[in-house]
Enzyme design. Structure first.
Site, mmCIF file in Angstrom:
data_model
loop_
_atom_site.group_PDB
_atom_site.id
_atom_site.type_symbol
_atom_site.label_atom_id
_atom_site.label_comp_id
_atom_site.label_asym_id
_atom_site.label_seq_id
_atom_site.Cartn_x
_atom_site.Cartn_y
_atom_site.Cartn_z
ATOM 1 N N TRP A 4 -7.543 -6.262 -1.591
ATOM 2 C CA TRP A 4 -6.240 -5.148 -1.544
ATOM 3 C C TRP A 4 -6.902 -5.069 -3.105
ATOM 4 O O TRP A 4 -5.274 -5.219 -4.032
ATOM 5 C CB TRP A 4 -5.310 -6.275 -1.172
ATOM 6 C CG TRP A 4 -5.173 -6.224 0.280
ATOM 7 C CD1 TRP A 4 -4.221 -4.830 1.178
ATOM 8 C CD2 TRP A 4 -4.999 -7.281 0.431
ATOM 9 N NE1 TRP A 4 -3.944 -5.530 2.421
ATOM 10 C CE2 TRP A 4 -4.797 -6.793 2.344
ATOM 11 C CE3 TRP A 4 -5.725 -8.691 1.199
ATOM 12 C CZ2 TRP A 4 -4.520 -7.378 3.436
ATOM 13 C CZ3 TRP A 4 -5.171 -9.256 1.763
ATOM 14 C CH2 TRP A 4 -4.870 -8.808 3.339
ATOM 15 N N ARG A 30 -3.748 1.616 -3.617
ATOM 16 C CA ARG A 30 -5.426 0.585 -3.872
ATOM 17 C C ARG A 30 -5.867 1.355 -5.339
ATOM 18 O O ARG A 30 -5.782 2.570 -4.673
ATOM 19 C CB ARG A 30 -5.736 0.386 -2.220
ATOM 20 C CG ARG A 30 -5.010 -0.664 -1.447
ATOM 21 C CD ARG A 30 -5.599 -1.278 -0.481
ATOM 22 N NE ARG A 30 -4.528 -1.539 0.289
ATOM 23 C CZ ARG A 30 -4.399 -2.236 1.344
ATOM 24 N NH1 ARG A 30 -5.868 -1.963 2.803
ATOM 25 N NH2 ARG A 30 -3.806 -2.389 2.540
ATOM 26 N N GLN A 42 2.175 3.261 4.883
ATOM 27 C CA GLN A 42 1.786 2.433 6.282
ATOM 28 C C GLN A 42 3.494 2.151 6.563
ATOM 29 O O GLN A 42 4.458 2.335 5.805
ATOM 30 C CB GLN A 42 1.584 0.553 4.681
ATOM 31 C CG GLN A 42 0.522 0.273 5.070
ATOM 32 C CD GLN A 42 -0.095 -1.014 4.830
ATOM 33 O OE1 GLN A 42 0.851 -2.110 4.056
ATOM 34 N NE2 GLN A 42 -1.090 -1.114 4.135
ATOM 35 N N HIS A 49 0.173 -3.038 -0.008
ATOM 36 C CA HIS A 49 1.105 -2.879 1.632
ATOM 37 C C HIS A 49 2.374 -3.057 1.368
ATOM 38 O O HIS A 49 2.527 -2.953 0.297
ATOM 39 C CB HIS A 49 0.224 -3.890 1.970
ATOM 40 C CG HIS A 49 0.790 -5.464 1.408
ATOM 41 N ND1 HIS A 49 -0.661 -6.889 2.299
ATOM 42 C CD2 HIS A 49 0.879 -5.301 0.377
ATOM 43 C CE1 HIS A 49 -0.146 -7.585 1.661
ATOM 44 N NE2 HIS A 49 0.582 -7.375 0.993
ATOM 45 N N ALA A 78 4.603 -10.137 12.002
ATOM 46 C CA ALA A 78 4.897 -8.793 11.270
ATOM 47 C C ALA A 78 3.654 -8.051 11.939
ATOM 48 O O ALA A 78 2.545 -8.758 12.939
ATOM 49 C CB ALA A 78 4.038 -9.599 9.965
ATOM 50 N N VAL A 103 -0.560 -14.058 8.427
ATOM 51 C CA VAL A 103 -0.051 -14.304 9.551
ATOM 52 C C VAL A 103 -0.942 -15.743 10.061
ATOM 53 O O VAL A 103 -2.092 -15.873 9.267
ATOM 54 C CB VAL A 103 -0.185 -12.755 10.151
ATOM 55 C CG1 VAL A 103 1.366 -12.161 10.551
ATOM 56 C CG2 VAL A 103 -1.348 -12.292 9.844
#
Ligand code: PHE
Length: 341
Positions: free
Chosen positions: A151, A197, A211, A171, A308, A254
């Site tokens: 990222w 980015r 996004q 993001h 998420a 996550v």
């Protein structure tokens, strides 16, 4: 002032005589009844008069107003009889020769938000200029973590008040901690917005892109909910023929993390040139919210869990419309937006 009122009345009746079309009626209406019109200007003079004069002149002005309204309405009615609207060309030149339409990204935004509104999600707006904590560190991506390479972004040469570096958010996951801090649990939020980015630009990569992300935190949330939501959304947006497939995938915030694929709608999963003969498209990234992320928001991961889920609307649009260069969505090229390219 009485004379003035009479004078205006005379003028009005004369002008009305000469009226030939609706446009001219409207001009008269504005001139006499408009916000800066004759009647308003007369009324403005009233406060400086005595009570007696006010009553007398106020009544007169009102009479003039009623007369103007009545006569204009009569004249309009007469015109309607003589020249019904359908046969009248006078309005046509005023129509714009081209109508606007929604930008493809906005069209997508409305569709996606609508689908998730029905599932009880509310939109949450996060800032484009974000600090390191909400974009990275708070999401389990501390400075020096190799995942930061995925990222890479543009940094501002300025820190926020607490000394956190500022950057363009990479993001929409930056809303996770912000929403949890603001609303607490249970929570169901979504974000559809721009991200940035540092990319080598090509038809599939743009420094500015969109996004969409949802975050659900509640008691008893598990992977089944995530799978159900993935199927539901993909069927809503791509049609009932598709379905979702999970592959293990790593995202630091996550655990477990999954890549979400949609079954190719062009070949029904058999394999075709559009899906590179794999039968599936990679659509989204998702997973169960990492316990550390919940702790960072002051939530006890033994009591609450969540997931998420995020995808790139630009890529989805390319799939749905055949547009083959993502940069076209961000260049404001009129020919493209009109559908010509
Ligand atoms: N933020 C991730 C990305 O930009 C996508 C993602 C969202 C992954 C939510 C997992 C959960 O690639």
């Amino acid at each position: 002032m009485l004379d003035k009122i009479d004078q205006f009345q005379k003028e009005f009746l004369q002008e009305l005589e000469g009226v030939k079309n609706r446009g001219e009626i409207n001009e008269l209406r504005v001139k006499y009844l408009g916000r800066k019109g004759v009647i308003k200007s007369l009324l403005k003079q009233l406060p400086s008069l005595t009570v007696e004069e006010k009553r007398r002149l106020g009544g007169k002005i009102n009479q003039l107003k009623k007369l103007v309204e009545k006569k204009l309405a009569e004249q309009e009615e007469k015109l309607n009889q003589e020249q019904p609207l359908t046969s009248q060309g006078e309005f046509l030149p005023h129509w714009p020769s081209q109508f606007g339409r929604l930008h493809p990204i906005e069209w997508m935004r409305q569709r996606v938000l609508n689908i998730f509104h029905h599932l009880g999600f509310v939109e949450f707006k996060g800032p484009h200029i974000e600090n390191d904590w909400f974009n990275f560190a708070g999401l389990n991506i501390p400075p020096g973590h190799p995942a930061r390479d995925l990222w890479d972004t543009l940094y501002l040469n300025q820190n926020d008040k607490k000394g956190n570096p500022l950057l363009l958010r990479t993001h929409t996951s930056n809303i996770q901690l912000r929403a949890l801090e603001k609303y607490g649990v249970p929570l169901r939020v979504m974000a559809f917005d721009r991200c940035f980015r540092r990319e080598i630009l090509d038809p599939r990569h743009s420094h500015t892109f969109s996004q969409f992300e949802v975050l659900v935190v509640d008691k008893g949330i598990n992977m089944n909910h995530l799978k159900w939501l993935s199927d539901y959304f993909l069927k809503e947006i791509l049609g009932q023929v598709t379905e979702s497939r999970f592959r293990p995938k790593y995202y630091p915030f996550v655990e477990p993390g999954v890549g979400v694929d949609a079954k190719c709608v062009f070949c029904n999963g058999k394999g075709c040139p559009i899906c590179s003969y794999s039968g599936w498209f990679e659509i989204a990234g998702a997973g169960m919210v990492h316990p550390q992320v919940l702790k960072n928001a002051g939530i006890d991961p033994n009591e609450y869990s969540g997931f998420a889920w995020g995808f790139g609307p630009d890529r989805m649009l390319m799939l749905m419309t055949g547009v083959n260069d993502i940069r076209q969505f961000y260049q404001g090229d009129f020919q493209f937006l009109k559908g010509g390219r």
